[in-house]
Design a protein around this motif. Structure first.
Motif, PDB file in Angstrom:
ATOM      1  N   HIS A  52      -2.647  30.828 -18.662  1.00  0.00           N
ATOM      2  CA  HIS A  52      -1.475  31.244 -17.899  1.00  0.00           C
ATOM      3  C   HIS A  52      -0.232  31.031 -18.734  1.00  0.00           C
ATOM      4  O   HIS A  52      -0.112  30.024 -19.412  1.00  0.00           O
ATOM      5  CB  HIS A  52      -1.322  30.385 -16.646  1.00  0.00           C
ATOM      6  CG  HIS A  52      -2.367  30.612 -15.624  1.00  0.00           C
ATOM      7  ND1 HIS A  52      -3.295  29.655 -15.280  1.00  0.00           N
ATOM      8  CD2 HIS A  52      -2.653  31.683 -14.866  1.00  0.00           C
ATOM      9  CE1 HIS A  52      -4.092  30.137 -14.343  1.00  0.00           C
ATOM     10  NE2 HIS A  52      -3.733  31.367 -14.079  1.00  0.00           N
ATOM     11  N   ALA A  98      -0.957  18.293 -16.371  1.00  0.00           N
ATOM     12  CA  ALA A  98      -0.926  18.475 -14.924  1.00  0.00           C
ATOM     13  C   ALA A  98      -1.972  19.482 -14.475  1.00  0.00           C
ATOM     14  O   ALA A  98      -2.321  20.396 -15.203  1.00  0.00           O
ATOM     15  CB  ALA A  98       0.449  18.962 -14.492  1.00  0.00           C
ATOM     16  N   ALA A 148      -5.678  25.017 -12.824  1.00  0.00           N
ATOM     17  CA  ALA A 148      -5.346  25.076 -14.241  1.00  0.00           C
ATOM     18  C   ALA A 148      -4.804  23.752 -14.734  1.00  0.00           C
ATOM     19  O   ALA A 148      -4.175  23.005 -13.999  1.00  0.00           O
ATOM     20  CB  ALA A 148      -4.319  26.165 -14.488  1.00  0.00           C
ATOM     21  N   VAL A 149      -5.059  23.472 -15.968  1.00  0.00           N
ATOM     22  CA  VAL A 149      -4.478  22.293 -16.582  1.00  0.00           C
ATOM     23  C   VAL A 149      -3.242  22.716 -17.347  1.00  0.00           C
ATOM     24  O   VAL A 149      -3.304  23.502 -18.276  1.00  0.00           O
ATOM     25  CB  VAL A 149      -5.481  21.607 -17.525  1.00  0.00           C
ATOM     26  CG1 VAL A 149      -4.810  20.433 -18.207  1.00  0.00           C
ATOM     27  CG2 VAL A 149      -6.691  21.152 -16.747  1.00  0.00           C
ATOM     28  N   LEU A 150      -2.146  22.216 -16.894  1.00  0.00           N
ATOM     29  CA  LEU A 150      -0.863  22.589 -17.466  1.00  0.00           C
ATOM     30  C   LEU A 150      -0.397  21.451 -18.349  1.00  0.00           C
ATOM     31  O   LEU A 150      -0.190  20.340 -17.863  1.00  0.00           O
ATOM     32  CB  LEU A 150       0.129  22.827 -16.328  1.00  0.00           C
ATOM     33  CG  LEU A 150       1.553  23.191 -16.663  1.00  0.00           C
ATOM     34  CD1 LEU A 150       1.607  24.545 -17.331  1.00  0.00           C
ATOM     35  CD2 LEU A 150       2.373  23.200 -15.395  1.00  0.00           C
ATOM     36  N   LYS A 151      -0.276  21.706 -19.621  1.00  0.00           N
ATOM     37  CA  LYS A 151       0.190  20.637 -20.502  1.00  0.00           C
ATOM     38  C   LYS A 151       1.681  20.757 -20.710  1.00  0.00           C
ATOM     39  O   LYS A 151       2.146  21.662 -21.372  1.00  0.00           O
ATOM     40  CB  LYS A 151      -0.530  20.690 -21.843  1.00  0.00           C
ATOM     41  CG  LYS A 151      -1.987  20.390 -21.692  1.00  0.00           C
ATOM     42  CD  LYS A 151      -2.554  19.592 -22.842  1.00  0.00           C
ATOM     43  CE  LYS A 151      -3.941  19.159 -22.421  1.00  0.00           C
ATOM     44  NZ  LYS A 151      -4.706  18.434 -23.365  1.00  0.00           N
ATOM     45  N   ILE A 152       2.397  19.848 -20.084  1.00  0.00           N
ATOM     46  CA  ILE A 152       3.830  19.824 -20.285  1.00  0.00           C
ATOM     47  C   ILE A 152       4.113  18.660 -21.203  1.00  0.00           C
ATOM     48  O   ILE A 152       4.146  17.513 -20.791  1.00  0.00           O
ATOM     49  CB  ILE A 152       4.571  19.652 -18.949  1.00  0.00           C
ATOM     50  CG1 ILE A 152       4.151  20.752 -17.978  1.00  0.00           C
ATOM     51  CG2 ILE A 152       6.060  19.653 -19.188  1.00  0.00           C
ATOM     52  CD1 ILE A 152       4.793  20.643 -16.630  1.00  0.00           C
ATOM     53  N   ARG A 162       8.283  29.199 -22.410  1.00  0.00           N
ATOM     54  CA  ARG A 162       7.095  29.555 -21.665  1.00  0.00           C
ATOM     55  C   ARG A 162       6.234  28.323 -21.460  1.00  0.00           C
ATOM     56  O   ARG A 162       6.069  27.518 -22.350  1.00  0.00           O
ATOM     57  CB  ARG A 162       6.283  30.608 -22.434  1.00  0.00           C
ATOM     58  CG  ARG A 162       7.026  31.887 -22.488  1.00  0.00           C
ATOM     59  CD  ARG A 162       6.511  32.859 -23.466  1.00  0.00           C
ATOM     60  NE  ARG A 162       7.127  34.126 -23.140  1.00  0.00           N
ATOM     61  CZ  ARG A 162       6.593  35.024 -22.343  1.00  0.00           C
ATOM     62  NH1 ARG A 162       5.409  34.822 -21.821  1.00  0.00           N
ATOM     63  NH2 ARG A 162       7.219  36.131 -22.064  1.00  0.00           N
ATOM     64  N   LEU A 163       5.696  28.230 -20.287  1.00  0.00           N
ATOM     65  CA  LEU A 163       4.749  27.172 -20.008  1.00  0.00           C
ATOM     66  C   LEU A 163       3.366  27.774 -20.122  1.00  0.00           C
ATOM     67  O   LEU A 163       3.105  28.829 -19.571  1.00  0.00           O
ATOM     68  CB  LEU A 163       4.922  26.642 -18.585  1.00  0.00           C
ATOM     69  CG  LEU A 163       6.162  25.833 -18.307  1.00  0.00           C
ATOM     70  CD1 LEU A 163       6.261  25.564 -16.812  1.00  0.00           C
ATOM     71  CD2 LEU A 163       6.088  24.529 -19.062  1.00  0.00           C
ATOM     72  N   VAL A 164       2.488  27.122 -20.822  1.00  0.00           N
ATOM     73  CA  VAL A 164       1.153  27.658 -20.971  1.00  0.00           C
ATOM     74  C   VAL A 164       0.146  26.725 -20.316  1.00  0.00           C
ATOM     75  O   VAL A 164       0.180  25.525 -20.513  1.00  0.00           O
ATOM     76  CB  VAL A 164       0.796  27.853 -22.464  1.00  0.00           C
ATOM     77  CG1 VAL A 164      -0.633  28.310 -22.598  1.00  0.00           C
ATOM     78  CG2 VAL A 164       1.742  28.860 -23.086  1.00  0.00           C
ATOM     79  N   ALA A 165      -0.697  27.291 -19.509  1.00  0.00           N
ATOM     80  CA  ALA A 165      -1.733  26.511 -18.842  1.00  0.00           C
ATOM     81  C   ALA A 165      -3.079  27.160 -19.120  1.00  0.00           C
ATOM     82  O   ALA A 165      -3.247  28.366 -18.987  1.00  0.00           O
ATOM     83  CB  ALA A 165      -1.479  26.459 -17.343  1.00  0.00           C
ATOM     84  N   ARG A 166      -4.009  26.346 -19.521  1.00  0.00           N
ATOM     85  CA  ARG A 166      -5.337  26.850 -19.783  1.00  0.00           C
ATOM     86  C   ARG A 166      -6.254  26.282 -18.721  1.00  0.00           C
ATOM     87  O   ARG A 166      -6.067  25.165 -18.280  1.00  0.00           O
ATOM     88  CB  ARG A 166      -5.819  26.329 -21.144  1.00  0.00           C
ATOM     89  CG  ARG A 166      -6.254  27.420 -22.075  1.00  0.00           C
ATOM     90  CD  ARG A 166      -6.312  26.878 -23.477  1.00  0.00           C
ATOM     91  NE  ARG A 166      -6.998  27.823 -24.336  1.00  0.00           N
ATOM     92  CZ  ARG A 166      -8.315  27.876 -24.481  1.00  0.00           C
ATOM     93  NH1 ARG A 166      -9.093  27.028 -23.849  1.00  0.00           N
ATOM     94  NH2 ARG A 166      -8.870  28.767 -25.279  1.00  0.00           N
ATOM     95  N   PHE A 167      -7.229  27.024 -18.312  1.00  0.00           N
ATOM     96  CA  PHE A 167      -8.059  26.478 -17.248  1.00  0.00           C
ATOM     97  C   PHE A 167      -9.446  27.091 -17.257  1.00  0.00           C
ATOM     98  O   PHE A 167      -9.759  27.976 -18.037  1.00  0.00           O
ATOM     99  CB  PHE A 167      -7.405  26.716 -15.892  1.00  0.00           C
ATOM    100  CG  PHE A 167      -7.725  28.051 -15.283  1.00  0.00           C
ATOM    101  CD1 PHE A 167      -8.080  28.139 -13.955  1.00  0.00           C
ATOM    102  CD2 PHE A 167      -7.673  29.204 -16.031  1.00  0.00           C
ATOM    103  CE1 PHE A 167      -8.375  29.358 -13.399  1.00  0.00           C
ATOM    104  CE2 PHE A 167      -7.969  30.416 -15.478  1.00  0.00           C
ATOM    105  CZ  PHE A 167      -8.326  30.492 -14.156  1.00  0.00           C
TER     106      PHE A 167
END
Lengths: 241, 241
Positions: A183, A83, B83-87, B233-238
């Motif tokens: 993040h 996402a 950010a790209v959030l990989k869920i 935790r959700l991790v987003a890399r961007f």
DNA sequence: CACGATTATATGTCTAGACATATAAGTCAA
DNA sequence: TTGACTTATATGTCTAGACATATAATCGTG
């Protein structure tokens, strides 16, 4: 790269790209399906190879297909749940909502990095850092509290920047070019200090964003943003899977 | 599209693209800067226009530059905090951690959509829905609880799917092609029901992901995932800003 | 000076070729 | 059957042109 059809002039390569994209999106060509060879598309559309090549290259760049020499081009399996999370600059976010942005510097300290600071920034050798605590508000209601560390060996100018008027996030945005970041989003309950800063009850849920920013392997800043969990929401839109 | 330099063979157009990208990333060419005209790059690199055109087109597709007819090509201002959030699929996420995935269906109900269901799915006319409550665990420890609604008018097969063995998320992933979705992330404190399901204390922080999924304007599913806030935790890399 | 018409120009698209190269597939020997 | 070698082929890159088109800049006119 949006899913909605672009309303620009349909040139030939765009038509080819849209045709293929539609078949992938509707599931007619499922993941793994081999799409026609370039020479087949050349025959079907009656154009030169460079034209279909451009269409396929763009689909490959957009990760919709995978191209393999000698084998052909294949529909990629959707990258599950990838996402795009737009975390706007807090000031921009608040003003975009038509509310009045307020900023207040709580504390600013310049110090030699403690071992905790080094851990947080992910650096090994000691150096100077700036530690900042501040608060953002919308219409005079606390919106988020920020707890930030800036590595002065990467951003020396930050030592003399006036963070009593400009939020460090905005300042960095304008003084440090492209960066990478990570993040981490989690939830905590407000302790006494957080509750007071956000004007919420102790034990109320808070959304936490820990952001760690670097630029070509150099640490720039580590920041923790604390939002009241019931009033703030992060929205991420995506495609795939 | 990664920031790290790809280790593939540096062809000419890739060299040109990398050169320009580096100048943008280092800030040498700041946002708004006009990059050299195609004919200038042609002269500098001694190649044909199509070659530099390919380099610039890719940079444009990656949103690093903006191209304007007659005016030239310009460095775009970074899209702040995108950010790209990989869920990941929960099962994939847990097994990727080397832990044992466990799944348990708590409840499955097939019913005509109530007005609350219609609100949640964002549909106006009444139809059948499947409501599912289930729990995911890692090494027999509760990992997340899921509360889902599937619109049967969009996914009729879901009426007969066996959700006692396969999690609905995985099932949908394999039965419904490309979709769009919107995630909303927030924080709450566990109420009694959530606390029991997750085996945590009442009042403990929880991370909430509300995901609303559709495909070409048709609603597919709405799901709420509840995670223990301190352990997940959700991790987003961007990149950018 | 304001505004409309003209022109120059940078990008957008396309062609009909060329050679390079990775690799799937087929061939043949151990 | 397996491994090594050969071959066919689809994509990767590149060229030297061409015409289209949007638009910034210029020029003229009221």
């Amino acid at each position: 790269m949006s899913l909605v059809t672009d309303a620009d002039k349909p040139t030939l390569y765009k038509l080819i790209r849209a045709d293929i994209e539609k078949r992938i999106l509707t599931g007619e060509w499922p993941p793994g399906h081999r799409i026609p060879f370039e020479h087949e598309l050349v025959a079907r559309y009656g154009c030169s190879r460079m034209t279909v090549n451009k269409a396929l290259s763009e689909l490959a760049q957009a990760d919709l297909i995978e191209r393999r020499r000698r084998a052909g081009s294949f529909v990629r399996r959707p990258q599950h749940q990838s996402a795009v999370l737009k975390i706007a600059d807090i000031r921009a976010e608040i003003t975009a909502l038509g509310r009045t942005y307020g900023y207040e510097l709580i504390q600013r300290k310049l110090r030699t990095a403690t071992s905790a600071d080094r851990d947080r920034l992910g650096v090994s050798k000691a150096g100077k850092v700036v530690a900042i605590a501040c608060r953002h508000s919308a219409d005079n209601v606390p919106f988020a509290v920020e707890d930030r560390l800036i590595d002065l060996s990467s951003v020396p100018d930050a030592a003399t920047a006036d963070f009593s008027r400009e939020p460090p996030g905005s300042w960095l945005l304008h003084h440090v070019p492209w960066t990478e970041a990570e993040h981490t989003i989690s939830a905590i309950v407000a302790d006494e200090r957080a509750a007071e800063a956000l004007d919420i009850a102790v034990g109320a849920p808070c959304l936490v964003i820990d952001r760690y920013t670097w630029r070509s392997a150099r640490t720039i800043t580590a920041v923790r943003l604390l939002y009241p969990g019931d009033s703030h929401r992060l929205v991420a839109r995506f495609k795939g899977g």
